[in-house]
Design a protein around this motif. Structure first.
Motif, PDB file in Angstrom:
ATOM      1  N   PHE A  35       0.843  -1.185   0.000  1.00 47.98           N
ATOM      2  CA  PHE A  35       0.000   0.000   0.000  1.00 47.98           C
ATOM      3  C   PHE A  35       0.885   1.244   0.000  1.00 47.98           C
ATOM      4  O   PHE A  35       2.072   1.168   0.301  1.00 47.98           O
ATOM      5  CB  PHE A  35      -0.891   0.021   1.255  1.00 47.98           C
ATOM      6  CG  PHE A  35      -1.946  -1.035   1.285  1.00 47.98           C
ATOM      7  CD1 PHE A  35      -1.625  -2.356   1.582  1.00 47.98           C
ATOM      8  CD2 PHE A  35      -3.271  -0.718   1.017  1.00 47.98           C
ATOM      9  CE1 PHE A  35      -2.609  -3.337   1.603  1.00 47.98           C
ATOM     10  CE2 PHE A  35      -4.264  -1.688   1.042  1.00 47.98           C
ATOM     11  CZ  PHE A  35      -3.930  -2.998   1.332  1.00 47.98           C
ATOM     12  N   ARG A  36       0.276   2.352  -0.320  1.00 49.16           N
ATOM     13  CA  ARG A  36       1.004   3.617  -0.232  1.00 49.16           C
ATOM     14  C   ARG A  36       0.052   4.732   0.150  1.00 49.16           C
ATOM     15  O   ARG A  36      -1.150   4.663  -0.102  1.00 49.16           O
ATOM     16  CB  ARG A  36       1.713   3.945  -1.546  1.00 49.16           C
ATOM     17  CG  ARG A  36       0.772   4.238  -2.710  1.00 49.16           C
ATOM     18  CD  ARG A  36       1.592   4.434  -3.989  1.00 49.16           C
ATOM     19  NE  ARG A  36       0.748   4.753  -5.130  1.00 49.16           N
ATOM     20  CZ  ARG A  36       1.197   4.868  -6.382  1.00 49.16           C
ATOM     21  NH1 ARG A  36       2.494   4.691  -6.645  1.00 49.16           N
ATOM     22  NH2 ARG A  36       0.376   5.171  -7.361  1.00 49.16           N
ATOM     23  N   GLN A  37       0.624   5.758   0.761  1.00 49.30           N
ATOM     24  CA  GLN A  37      -0.166   6.932   1.123  1.00 49.30           C
ATOM     25  C   GLN A  37       0.646   8.175   0.837  1.00 49.30           C
ATOM     26  O   GLN A  37       1.705   8.399   1.452  1.00 49.30           O
ATOM     27  CB  GLN A  37      -0.595   6.883   2.591  1.00 49.30           C
ATOM     28  CG  GLN A  37      -1.567   7.985   2.951  1.00 49.30           C
ATOM     29  CD  GLN A  37      -2.291   7.723   4.249  1.00 49.30           C
ATOM     30  OE1 GLN A  37      -1.779   7.010   5.124  1.00 49.30           O
ATOM     31  NE2 GLN A  37      -3.476   8.278   4.393  1.00 49.30           N
ATOM     32  N   ALA A  38       0.151   8.960  -0.073  1.00 46.87           N
ATOM     33  CA  ALA A  38       0.783  10.234  -0.413  1.00 46.87           C
ATOM     34  C   ALA A  38       0.246  11.322   0.507  1.00 46.87           C
ATOM     35  O   ALA A  38      -0.864  11.181   1.055  1.00 46.87           O
ATOM     36  CB  ALA A  38       0.501  10.580  -1.871  1.00 46.87           C
ATOM     37  N   THR A  89       5.404   9.225  -5.398  1.00 46.00           N
ATOM     38  CA  THR A  89       5.921   9.663  -4.110  1.00 46.00           C
ATOM     39  C   THR A  89       4.902   9.403  -3.011  1.00 46.00           C
ATOM     40  O   THR A  89       3.748   9.847  -3.098  1.00 46.00           O
ATOM     41  CB  THR A  89       6.266  11.158  -4.152  1.00 46.00           C
ATOM     42  OG1 THR A  89       7.338  11.368  -5.083  1.00 46.00           O
ATOM     43  CG2 THR A  89       6.678  11.663  -2.775  1.00 46.00           C
ATOM     44  N   ALA A  90       5.310   8.671  -1.997  1.00 46.54           N
ATOM     45  CA  ALA A  90       4.396   8.295  -0.919  1.00 46.54           C
ATOM     46  C   ALA A  90       5.171   7.523   0.141  1.00 46.54           C
ATOM     47  O   ALA A  90       6.324   7.138  -0.067  1.00 46.54           O
ATOM     48  CB  ALA A  90       3.268   7.417  -1.457  1.00 46.54           C
ATOM     49  N   VAL A  91       4.505   7.294   1.251  1.00 40.64           N
ATOM     50  CA  VAL A  91       4.992   6.311   2.224  1.00 40.64           C
ATOM     51  C   VAL A  91       4.415   4.962   1.805  1.00 40.64           C
ATOM     52  O   VAL A  91       3.205   4.831   1.603  1.00 40.64           O
ATOM     53  CB  VAL A  91       4.561   6.656   3.660  1.00 40.64           C
ATOM     54  CG1 VAL A  91       5.010   5.566   4.622  1.00 40.64           C
ATOM     55  CG2 VAL A  91       5.134   8.006   4.072  1.00 40.64           C
ATOM     56  N   TYR A  92       5.283   3.983   1.656  1.00 40.98           N
ATOM     57  CA  TYR A  92       4.871   2.653   1.220  1.00 40.98           C
ATOM     58  C   TYR A  92       4.853   1.695   2.403  1.00 40.98           C
ATOM     59  O   TYR A  92       5.775   1.675   3.230  1.00 40.98           O
ATOM     60  CB  TYR A  92       5.817   2.134   0.148  1.00 40.98           C
ATOM     61  CG  TYR A  92       5.570   2.749  -1.202  1.00 40.98           C
ATOM     62  CD1 TYR A  92       5.896   4.092  -1.451  1.00 40.98           C
ATOM     63  CD2 TYR A  92       4.987   2.024  -2.237  1.00 40.98           C
ATOM     64  CE1 TYR A  92       5.648   4.673  -2.682  1.00 40.98           C
ATOM     65  CE2 TYR A  92       4.740   2.600  -3.481  1.00 40.98           C
ATOM     66  CZ  TYR A  92       5.061   3.920  -3.690  1.00 40.98           C
ATOM     67  OH  TYR A  92       4.810   4.494  -4.917  1.00 40.98           O
ATOM     68  N   ALA A 113      -4.084  -7.977   8.439  1.00 38.54           N
ATOM     69  CA  ALA A 113      -4.009  -7.937   9.894  1.00 38.54           C
ATOM     70  C   ALA A 113      -2.715  -7.307  10.404  1.00 38.54           C
ATOM     71  O   ALA A 113      -2.702  -6.664  11.451  1.00 38.54           O
ATOM     72  CB  ALA A 113      -4.141  -9.347  10.454  1.00 38.54           C
ATOM     73  N   SER A 114      -1.618  -7.484   9.686  1.00 37.70           N
ATOM     74  CA  SER A 114      -0.311  -7.047  10.181  1.00 37.70           C
ATOM     75  C   SER A 114       0.314  -6.069   9.205  1.00 37.70           C
ATOM     76  O   SER A 114       0.320  -6.316   8.002  1.00 37.70           O
ATOM     77  CB  SER A 114       0.614  -8.259  10.368  1.00 37.70           C
ATOM     78  OG  SER A 114       0.053  -9.182  11.271  1.00 37.70           O
ATOM     79  N   TRP A 115       0.864  -4.996   9.753  1.00 33.13           N
ATOM     80  CA  TRP A 115       1.402  -3.913   8.933  1.00 33.13           C
ATOM     81  C   TRP A 115       2.805  -3.535   9.385  1.00 33.13           C
ATOM     82  O   TRP A 115       3.136  -3.591  10.572  1.00 33.13           O
ATOM     83  CB  TRP A 115       0.516  -2.684   9.058  1.00 33.13           C
ATOM     84  CG  TRP A 115      -0.810  -2.860   8.393  1.00 33.13           C
ATOM     85  CD1 TRP A 115      -1.873  -3.579   8.860  1.00 33.13           C
ATOM     86  CD2 TRP A 115      -1.203  -2.325   7.139  1.00 33.13           C
ATOM     87  NE1 TRP A 115      -2.898  -3.522   7.960  1.00 33.13           N
ATOM     88  CE2 TRP A 115      -2.525  -2.756   6.890  1.00 33.13           C
ATOM     89  CE3 TRP A 115      -0.571  -1.520   6.182  1.00 33.13           C
ATOM     90  CZ2 TRP A 115      -3.232  -2.407   5.746  1.00 33.13           C
ATOM     91  CZ3 TRP A 115      -1.270  -1.159   5.038  1.00 33.13           C
ATOM     92  CH2 TRP A 115      -2.589  -1.609   4.823  1.00 33.13           C
ATOM     93  N   GLY A 116       3.610  -3.108   8.406  1.00 34.82           N
ATOM     94  CA  GLY A 116       4.896  -2.541   8.726  1.00 34.82           C
ATOM     95  C   GLY A 116       4.769  -1.067   9.072  1.00 34.82           C
ATOM     96  O   GLY A 116       3.672  -0.494   9.037  1.00 34.82           O
ATOM     97  N   GLN A 117       5.887  -0.461   9.372  1.00 32.39           N
ATOM     98  CA  GLN A 117       5.894   0.930   9.823  1.00 32.39           C
ATOM     99  C   GLN A 117       5.919   1.921   8.658  1.00 32.39           C
ATOM    100  O   GLN A 117       5.708   3.111   8.849  1.00 32.39           O
ATOM    101  CB  GLN A 117       7.110   1.180  10.729  1.00 32.39           C
ATOM    102  CG  GLN A 117       8.428   1.390  10.004  1.00 32.39           C
ATOM    103  CD  GLN A 117       9.000   0.133   9.372  1.00 32.39           C
ATOM    104  OE1 GLN A 117       8.490  -0.979   9.564  1.00 32.39           O
ATOM    105  NE2 GLN A 117      10.073   0.282   8.610  1.00 32.39           N
ATOM    106  N   GLY A 118       6.188   1.439   7.460  1.00 29.16           N
ATOM    107  CA  GLY A 118       6.211   2.301   6.287  1.00 29.16           C
ATOM    108  C   GLY A 118       7.609   2.784   5.951  1.00 29.16           C
ATOM    109  O   GLY A 118       8.464   2.929   6.828  1.00 29.16           O
ATOM    110  N   THR A 119       7.829   3.041   4.674  1.00 25.65           N
ATOM    111  CA  THR A 119       9.099   3.579   4.216  1.00 25.65           C
ATOM    112  C   THR A 119       8.825   4.633   3.136  1.00 25.65           C
ATOM    113  O   THR A 119       7.952   4.442   2.296  1.00 25.65           O
ATOM    114  CB  THR A 119      10.022   2.468   3.688  1.00 25.65           C
ATOM    115  OG1 THR A 119      11.303   3.003   3.371  1.00 25.65           O
ATOM    116  CG2 THR A 119       9.444   1.784   2.457  1.00 25.65           C
TER     117      THR A 119
END
Length: 125
Positions: A35-38, A89-92, A113-119
């Motif tokens: 996933f990503r969030q800009a 460009t985003a946090v992935y 259910a489980s997620w990383g902290q993002g990069t």
């Protein structure tokens, strides 16, 4: 436990590879989502790769440019990103869920259910 590795800054047209390390589980029984969030935008499902890899899903915005892969023996997953654009460009984030198929909710936050902290990935000239 899910941890993303990689990320960074790249010029338009460049490439990056993100890695996702999943610990404490047998990855064969898990799907992996990216996933990503800009800034100022909602979370977007980028890709979902099941253990069988034969029905990997991609968002239309990245289809043909991004490639998901996985190595179950190493409990690792990867997102190869080519022909990067400023719009990428985003946090992935990497996410994992204990099921065999991505299904219809592969691009929803509630599907994992489980997620990383993002990069952070930044594409700019």
């Amino acid at each position: 436990h899910v941890v993303e590795l990689g990320g960074g800054s790249v010029h338009p047209g460049g490439s990056l590879r993100l890695s996702c390390a999943v610990s404490g589980v047998t990855l064969d029984y898990y799907i992996i989502g990216w996933f990503r969030q800009a800034p100022g935008k909602e979370l977007e499902g980028v890709s979902c790769i099941p253990s069988s890899v034969d029905s990997t899903r991609y968002a239309d915005s990245v289809k043909g440019r991004f490639t998901s892969s996985r190595d179950n023996a190493k409990n690792m997953a990867y997102l190869q990103m080519d022909s990067l654009k400023p719009a990428d460009t985003a946090v992935y984030y990497c996410a994992a869920d204990p099921r065999l198929h991505c299904g219809t909710i592969w691009n929803l936050k509630t599907g994992f259910a489980s997620w990383g902290q993002g990069t952070q990935v930044t594409v700019s000239s």
